[in-house]
Design a protein around this motif. Sequence first.
Motif, PDB file in Angstrom:
ATOM      1  N   ALA A  56     -20.933  -7.334 -34.740  1.00 41.46           N
ATOM      2  CA  ALA A  56     -22.103  -6.822 -35.456  1.00 41.46           C
ATOM      3  C   ALA A  56     -23.333  -7.133 -34.615  1.00 41.46           C
ATOM      4  O   ALA A  56     -23.583  -8.282 -34.281  1.00 41.46           O
ATOM      5  N   ILE A  57     -24.052  -6.099 -34.236  1.00 38.66           N
ATOM      6  CA  ILE A  57     -25.247  -6.251 -33.420  1.00 38.66           C
ATOM      7  C   ILE A  57     -26.437  -5.835 -34.273  1.00 38.66           C
ATOM      8  O   ILE A  57     -26.392  -4.814 -34.968  1.00 38.66           O
ATOM      9  N   LYS A  58     -27.481  -6.636 -34.224  1.00 38.74           N
ATOM     10  CA  LYS A  58     -28.650  -6.411 -35.073  1.00 38.74           C
ATOM     11  C   LYS A  58     -29.167  -4.982 -34.960  1.00 38.74           C
ATOM     12  O   LYS A  58     -29.435  -4.484 -33.878  1.00 38.74           O
ATOM     13  N   GLN A  59     -29.296  -4.340 -36.116  1.00 39.80           N
ATOM     14  CA  GLN A  59     -29.810  -2.979 -36.166  1.00 39.80           C
ATOM     15  C   GLN A  59     -31.339  -3.006 -36.117  1.00 39.80           C
ATOM     16  O   GLN A  59     -31.963  -4.023 -36.387  1.00 39.80           O
ATOM     17  N   THR A  60     -31.913  -1.856 -35.809  1.00 42.61           N
ATOM     18  CA  THR A  60     -33.372  -1.726 -35.737  1.00 42.61           C
ATOM     19  C   THR A  60     -33.856  -0.768 -36.829  1.00 42.61           C
ATOM     20  O   THR A  60     -33.062  -0.043 -37.438  1.00 42.61           O
ATOM     21  N   GLU A  66     -35.334   2.446 -44.968  1.00 43.81           N
ATOM     22  CA  GLU A  66     -35.585   2.281 -46.408  1.00 43.81           C
ATOM     23  C   GLU A  66     -36.677   3.241 -46.882  1.00 43.81           C
ATOM     24  O   GLU A  66     -36.537   3.895 -47.921  1.00 43.81           O
ATOM     25  N   ARG A  67     -37.771   3.350 -46.110  1.00 40.95           N
ATOM     26  CA  ARG A  67     -38.858   4.274 -46.481  1.00 40.95           C
ATOM     27  C   ARG A  67     -38.334   5.710 -46.550  1.00 40.95           C
ATOM     28  O   ARG A  67     -38.670   6.462 -47.466  1.00 40.95           O
ATOM     29  N   THR A  68     -37.506   6.079 -45.587  1.00 37.97           N
ATOM     30  CA  THR A  68     -36.959   7.440 -45.552  1.00 37.97           C
ATOM     31  C   THR A  68     -36.054   7.702 -46.744  1.00 37.97           C
ATOM     32  O   THR A  68     -36.146   8.756 -47.381  1.00 37.97           O
ATOM     33  N   VAL A  69     -35.191   6.747 -47.061  1.00 32.68           N
ATOM     34  CA  VAL A  69     -34.294   6.907 -48.219  1.00 32.68           C
ATOM     35  C   VAL A  69     -35.107   7.068 -49.501  1.00 32.68           C
ATOM     36  O   VAL A  69     -34.814   7.946 -50.324  1.00 32.68           O
ATOM     37  N   LEU A  70     -36.115   6.234 -49.657  1.00 29.05           N
ATOM     38  CA  LEU A  70     -36.948   6.342 -50.861  1.00 29.05           C
ATOM     39  C   LEU A  70     -37.701   7.667 -50.892  1.00 29.05           C
ATOM     40  O   LEU A  70     -37.820   8.307 -51.945  1.00 29.05           O
ATOM     41  N   ASP A  71     -38.181   8.117 -49.735  1.00 29.29           N
ATOM     42  CA  ASP A  71     -38.937   9.365 -49.655  1.00 29.29           C
ATOM     43  C   ASP A  71     -38.074  10.571 -50.019  1.00 29.29           C
ATOM     44  O   ASP A  71     -38.483  11.426 -50.820  1.00 29.29           O
ATOM     45  N   VAL A  72     -36.882  10.643 -49.446  1.00 32.01           N
ATOM     46  CA  VAL A  72     -36.026  11.806 -49.724  1.00 32.01           C
ATOM     47  C   VAL A  72     -35.407  11.748 -51.118  1.00 32.01           C
ATOM     48  O   VAL A  72     -34.833  12.734 -51.576  1.00 32.01           O
ATOM     49  N   LEU A  86     -25.619  11.610 -40.716  1.00 35.41           N
ATOM     50  CA  LEU A  86     -25.077  10.346 -40.238  1.00 35.41           C
ATOM     51  C   LEU A  86     -25.541  10.069 -38.813  1.00 35.41           C
ATOM     52  O   LEU A  86     -25.906   8.937 -38.472  1.00 35.41           O
ATOM     53  N   GLU A  87     -25.567  11.101 -37.993  1.00 39.44           N
ATOM     54  CA  GLU A  87     -26.006  10.945 -36.603  1.00 39.44           C
ATOM     55  C   GLU A  87     -27.472  10.509 -36.529  1.00 39.44           C
ATOM     56  O   GLU A  87     -27.837   9.672 -35.715  1.00 39.44           O
ATOM     57  N   ALA A  88     -28.309  11.073 -37.390  1.00 39.28           N
ATOM     58  CA  ALA A  88     -29.729  10.702 -37.409  1.00 39.28           C
ATOM     59  C   ALA A  88     -29.898   9.254 -37.859  1.00 39.28           C
ATOM     60  O   ALA A  88     -30.724   8.518 -37.316  1.00 39.28           O
ATOM     61  N   VAL A  89     -29.118   8.834 -38.842  1.00 42.42           N
ATOM     62  CA  VAL A  89     -29.174   7.432 -39.292  1.00 42.42           C
ATOM     63  C   VAL A  89     -28.715   6.519 -38.170  1.00 42.42           C
ATOM     64  O   VAL A  89     -29.342   5.494 -37.892  1.00 42.42           O
ATOM     65  N   ASP A  90     -27.612   6.878 -37.496  1.00 42.57           N
ATOM     66  CA  ASP A  90     -27.124   6.076 -36.373  1.00 42.57           C
ATOM     67  C   ASP A  90     -28.203   5.910 -35.306  1.00 42.57           C
ATOM     68  O   ASP A  90     -28.408   4.819 -34.782  1.00 42.57           O
ATOM     69  N   ARG A  91     -28.883   7.009 -34.972  1.00 41.62           N
ATOM     70  CA  ARG A  91     -29.944   6.936 -33.953  1.00 41.62           C
ATOM     71  C   ARG A  91     -31.100   6.055 -34.423  1.00 41.62           C
ATOM     72  O   ARG A  91     -31.664   5.286 -33.656  1.00 41.62           O
ATOM     73  N   LEU A  92     -31.453   6.176 -35.707  1.00 43.17           N
ATOM     74  CA  LEU A  92     -32.583   5.434 -36.244  1.00 43.17           C
ATOM     75  C   LEU A  92     -32.349   3.929 -36.214  1.00 43.17           C
ATOM     76  O   LEU A  92     -33.234   3.158 -35.864  1.00 43.17           O
ATOM     77  N   VAL A  93     -31.160   3.498 -36.579  1.00 44.32           N
ATOM     78  CA  VAL A  93     -30.900   2.057 -36.715  1.00 44.32           C
ATOM     79  C   VAL A  93     -30.127   1.464 -35.540  1.00 44.32           C
ATOM     80  O   VAL A  93     -29.738   0.303 -35.575  1.00 44.32           O
TER      81      VAL A  93
END
Length: 116
Positions: A56-60, A66-72, A86-93
């Motif tokens: 497990a490597i620290k995500q960014t 969280e802001r995006t999930v709440l917004d959508v 899923l690909e966009a989430v992977d890139r984001l974090v």
Amino acid sequence: SRAYALAALLVLGCAAASSAFVLQDRVEKESWGVAPARWVRGARVSADHPIELTFAIKQTNLAELERTVLDVSDPDSPNYGKHLSLEAVDRLVAPEAKNIMAVLVWLKEAGVDMNA
């Protein structure tokens, strides 16, 4: 995920090209001097038997996620229902390259064959 594996291979390739790479800010989170008492030493596994490890490597960007999930998820938002793939989430974090590199360097120093 596959994206992390590809990123790790890319980072490893870049590190191999740079023999001057030095990791100075490693932080050891946990270390065992001996195996836990409930573990039992068995026979050595054969060299051709693969062992799968997960790190497990620290995500960014978790606050941004969280802001995006709440917004959508907000019916009053213009972004309502515009969920990330899923690909966009992977890139984001995705973890920072230096953190992936820290694990890869540690594995190499421990004698793990990364090409097996």
